[in-house]
Design an enzyme around this catalytic site. Structure first.
Site, PDB file in Angstrom:
ATOM      1  N   CYS A 194      -4.755   2.842  -3.631  1.00  0.00           N
ATOM      2  CA  CYS A 194      -3.457   3.212  -3.042  1.00  0.00           C
ATOM      3  C   CYS A 194      -2.369   2.186  -3.374  1.00  0.00           C
ATOM      4  CB  CYS A 194      -3.557   3.411  -1.535  1.00  0.00           C
ATOM      5  SG  CYS A 194      -4.628   4.767  -1.056  1.00  0.00           S
TER       6      CYS A 194
ATOM      7  N   LYS B   9     -11.440  -0.222  10.214  1.00  0.00           N
ATOM      8  CA  LYS B   9     -11.698  -1.362   9.331  1.00  0.00           C
ATOM      9  C   LYS B   9     -12.160  -2.580  10.135  1.00  0.00           C
ATOM     10  CE  LYS B   9      -8.005  -0.049   6.089  1.00  0.00           C
ATOM     11  NZ  LYS B   9      -8.656   0.681   4.987  1.00  0.00           N
TER      12      LYS B   9
ATOM     13  N   ASP C 160       2.119  -5.071   7.826  1.00  0.00           N
ATOM     14  CA  ASP C 160       0.977  -4.182   7.622  1.00  0.00           C
ATOM     15  C   ASP C 160      -0.287  -5.029   7.761  1.00  0.00           C
ATOM     16  OD1 ASP C 160      -1.150  -2.775   6.623  1.00  0.00           O
ATOM     17  OD2 ASP C 160      -0.170  -2.171   4.748  1.00  0.00           O
TER      18      ASP C 160
ATOM     19  N   GLN D 183      -5.510  -5.099   6.549  1.00  0.00           N
ATOM     20  CA  GLN D 183      -6.573  -5.960   6.033  1.00  0.00           C
ATOM     21  C   GLN D 183      -6.646  -7.308   6.761  1.00  0.00           C
ATOM     22  OE1 GLN D 183      -8.767  -4.794   4.099  1.00  0.00           O
ATOM     23  NE2 GLN D 183      -7.733  -2.987   3.279  1.00  0.00           N
TER      24      GLN D 183
ATOM     25  N   HIS E 292       0.867  -1.182   0.000  1.00  0.00           N
ATOM     26  CA  HIS E 292       0.000   0.000   0.000  1.00  0.00           C
ATOM     27  C   HIS E 292       0.909   1.239   0.000  1.00  0.00           C
ATOM     28  CE1 HIS E 292      -2.872   2.915   1.765  1.00  0.00           C
ATOM     29  NE2 HIS E 292      -3.824   2.085   1.412  1.00  0.00           N
TER      30      HIS E 292
END
Lengths: 135, 413
Positions: B371, B232, B206, B209, B129
């Site tokens: 992104c 999220k 990261d 998600q 990202h």
């Protein structure tokens, strides 16, 4: 939003291609969308009136239909008239409501034609036009 | 809600907690499939926010009065709750930030700018990202370090041979997206952490998600850093998390200076507060932090294993249904091996037009580059449409997506 007219211009773009001897050529790009438009304009000998316009490009239906419709609209207009066009004129031309997120797609062709003229007459110095920073 | 791990989600019960899902546009019920961008917020979390502002809103770590004590305790305990959720040792390892992006910038500034120099390498992947890609790119420009990218193969998987080639003794940091927000690829972050540690590099995961959609345990991955966002995962915007191993955070200099992050201040010198407050300068997002803990309670009541199973089933179903179109390109690994999102393009239709037409059917998807511009360049598409799923989505909603797409295709044929 996708009235017949827009789909028609998107699927069968008018004045698509290149001129043999354009007075000026200018390119616009909205990199985040991926819309690109190149417009070629042939002015009359006095360089006041627009004789022919062609465009080439790639992108969403709104951006490409707008370029196609504009290429028809500009023929016979004066350069001065071109410079007076604003986003309302473009929205009127498209004949549909354009959501705020898509205005940049709709006005790209108009801005490319205007910037192209300004560059040709020495009033502007840019490589490429974008409308992604406008709002 | 049921409690057995293997039972499917009681989606109808869950949906009742999300009044926003009852919205209709011109009589058409909303189908919300933009969860990878932000999830919706259940009543339980909204109630926690309301309760905070109505009954104990106060600044933390400042006052000795009752309200400040209540707010301070709730805010600190929210750190404990997050620590427990991701298997961290203690609250010292949990820094509250604004979002995943800020968590990455914190490490980039506080560690990267101080520790990196010419000859040092940061290894990312082609599916990062912008939050990580742009950040490390800038750190490299300022420090003279080099950024390298592990290749993504044609199926959307990381080329692990290439990773083994790139990660060397010159590598100081390996930063990898756990689940690609564009391809849906689930990356082998534990293997990459092993590789990084073999060469004495740090591993940054990261989790934007992954943490919302499956059990993530920092111990199992052996991640040195993990970042994710509250919004999220049923929480509010404005709250993110940086996990860092305590000795590493301890050795790092602060990123932001000001109130609450100090211990002793004179006109000449200052010393720093203990972890995690050393990295939380100024009045933090108190209410959002407390609400994140509530969101975690909500998700754990459901069970993260079941959240994951639900995500994977919907992703596979969506992948299979979308594959029925012969003129569709779906990006990333096969349906039975991906996170809960599917990005795609119809041949004749630009992603923005697709999204606009889906919107006329009240189907909300994301259209754009998500992104990940360099990855889209590699895929040869400036933009894609992306449907992403969460605990309240159903197969029927996937069917509505497919119907709306059929209409878009018809219109542009």
């Amino acid at each position: 939003m996708y009235r017949q007219q827009i789909l028609d211009h998107y699927k069968s773009p008018r004045n698509y291609g290149e001129l043999e001897e354009p007075t000026f050529t200018h390119v616009g790009e909205n990199p985040m969308c991926g819309d690109t438009i190149e417009m070629q304009v042939k002015l009359d000998d006095d360089e006041e009136e627009i004789e022919y316009v062609t465009f080439q490009g790639d992108g969403c239906a709104i951006s490409q239909a707008s370029a196609s419709m504009l290429s028809e609209k500009l023929q016979g207009m004066t350069v001065e008239d071109l410079q007076e066009l604003d986003r309302d004129d473009v929205v009127d031309m498209l004949g549909v409501d354009i959501s705020p997120m898509r205005i940049k797609c709709a006005v790209l062709a108009e801005k490319v034609a205007q910037d192209g003229a300004d560059i040709y007459f020495g009033e502007l110095d840019v490589d490429k036009t974008t409308t992604e920073d406008d709002d | 809600m049921g409690t057995t791990e293997s039972a499917p989600l009681a989606v109808e019960d869950i949906r009742a907690d999300f009044p926003i899902l009852e919205r209709e546009f011109d009589g058409t019920p909303l189908v919300y499939l933009d969860n990878a961008a932000t999830s919706q917020t259940p009543d339980q979390v909204v109630d926690a926010i309301v309760e905070y502002y109505r009954t104990y809103n106060s600044n933390v770590h400042r006052g000795i009065h009752q309200l400040s004590q209540e707010a301070s305790i709730a805010y600190e305990e929210a750190h404990d709750r997050v620590a427990e959720f991701i298997g961290a040792e203690s609250r010292e390892e949990i820094v509250f930030t604004k979002n995943t992006t800020e968590s990455m910038n914190l490490v980039a500034y506080a560690w990267g700018l101080n520790e990196l120099g010419p000859g040092d390498e940061v290894v990312l992947t082609e599916m990062e990202h912008h939050a990580s890609l742009v950040t490390w790119q800038q750190v490299a420009k300022r420090t003279g370090a080099t950024v390298k990218f592990v290749r993504v193969d044609d199926e959307g998987y990381l080329d692990m041979d290439h990773a083994r080639e790139l990660i060397t003794d010159d590598t100081e940091m390996v930063s990898v997206v756990h689940i690609s927000n564009t391809l849906g690829t689930i990356n082998p972050v534990a293997d990459l952490a092993d590789l990084a540690h073999d060469h004495d590099a740090y591993m940054f995961v990261d989790g934007a998600q992954s943490v919302p959609t499956r059990p993530v345990d920092v111990g199992e991955i052996d991640a040195d850093f993990l970042a994710f966002s509250g919004h999220k995962m049923c929480g509010p915007t404005g709250i993110g998390v940086l996990y860092g191993k305590e000795p590493i955070l301890d050795a790092m200099q602060p990123y932001l200076y000001g109130g609450d992050m100090i211990r002793k201040v004179t006109f000449e010198e200052s010393t720093w507060n203990e972890l995690p407050w050393k990295f939380e300068a100024g009045t933090p997002n108190i209410c959002q932090g407390i609400a994140l803990a509530e969101a975690i309670d909500y998700l754990e009541d459901i069970g993260m294993d079941r959240v994951q199973a639900h995500e994977e089933q919907l992703a596979e179903y969506a992948y299979d249904r979308l594959s029925e179109f012969e003129d569709i390109e779906i990006y990333g690994p096969p349906g039975d091996d991906r996170g809960g999102l599917v990005a795609f393009n119809l041949d004749a239709v630009h992603a923005h037009d697709t999204s606009e037409i889906l919107n006329e059917f009240a189907v909300a998807v994301r259209a754009g580059d998500h992104c990940t511009q360099p990855l889209h360049d590699k895929l040869g598409a400036p933009a894609s449409a992306r449907a992403s799923f969460y605990i309240y989505n159903t197969r029927e909603e996937v069917d509505k997506l497919v119907e709306a797409l059929a209409d878009a295709r018809e219109l542009f044929a």
